[in-house]
Design a protein around this motif. Structure first.
Motif: not given
Length: 268
Positions: A143-145, A148-149, A191, A194-196, A199
């Motif tokens: 995850a990038k965010s 979110v992590k 990566s 995507s985080d999207k 989620m």
């Protein structure tokens, strides 16, 4: 065939096809099998509610595709020896009827043995939490965010807690509990998804968890089991709400169709 595949189409921006795999092949099979179960349940319910012929036809296609995926994954895992079988209970030679109310009570005194239906739901809930834990562990690695992590880390802890609780009921009855899938997560941290997308998939697993807990509660006459399920559902619901807030904040949640607000229309 193309039309069937379009049902499962994913935006190419959400996946990096050239990236190394994040999960083992066996886990991918198990996860695919779990997703087919969710698809079968959702489409079966939709078929009982839909009226329009095109909507009915659509859900029939989804159901057929899900059944096919379920059959393929189960067959392949059985052939590989990787299929996790639920506990085996000997078939009784006669029908017994409940004679005492103690059958329902389990707070005081000696607890009765688990019924096969109770065992089934405990096994299912351990299994789905194990799959969910491995899934969000892998997602948390890439995850990038940071938000979110942290959300995924919290989900990992919740899944572990629920696995231990439900496994405890099985182990006390000398019944096997499903294995953990932690070893199925590779050490890749770049990566891939995507985080999207992560989620969205995590939210789907959370929704499945709430449903599984609810079914387990409804199918468990033993009061201690029912209360256990009931006590865990709010924790998942709050976690789901936090996930929804992250998706709303980032513009990732598509708003579902809503009924008209008659008061608002009258005031306009």
């Amino acid at each position: 065939m193309r039309r069937e595949c379009s049902i499962w189409r994913i935006n190419p921006k959400d996946v990096l096809p050239e990236a190394p795999k994040l999960f083992s092949d066996t886990f991918v099979l198990m996860y695919s099998r779990q997703m087919s179960i969710l698809a079968m349940a959702a489409s079966s319910a939709a078929l009982g509610l839909a009226t329009r012929e095109d909507v009915v036809a659509f859900h029939k296609k989804v159901l057929q595709a899900a059944v096919k995926l379920q059959d393929l994954t189960r067959s392949l895992m059985l052939k590989q020896g990787t299929y996790i079988r639920p506990p085996f209970i000997p078939t009784p030679d006669k029908v017994d009827f409940v004679e005492k109310q103690q059958f329902l009570n389990a707070f005081f005194g000696k607890k009765r043995a688990l019924t096969v239906v109770e065992i089934t739901h405990l096994f299912l809930n351990v299994q789905t939490n194990a799959i969910g834990k491995a899934l969000i562990t892998g997602f948390g690695q890439i995850a990038k965010s940071e938000e979110v992590k942290q959300f995924l880390k919290r989900g990992k802890q919740i899944a572990q807690k629920h696995m231990e609780i439900f496994s405890g009921y099985l182990l006390k009855e000398d019944l096997p509990a499903p294995m953990s899938w932690d070893a199925a997560v590779m050490d890749f941290t770049s990566s891939i998804f995507s985080d999207k997308l992560m989620m969205f998939l995590t939210s789907a697993m959370i929704a499945a968890g709430v449903g599984n807990h609810g079914m387990g509660m409804a199918a468990s006459p033993r009061k201690d089991l029912g209360f256990q399920y009931a006590s865990l559902i709010p924790e998942i619901a709050l976690y789901a709400e936090d996930g929804a807030n992250i998706m709303i904040k980032n513009g990732w949640m598509e708003e579902p169709l809503q009924a008209d607000d008659k008061d608002q229309l009258m005031d306009s």
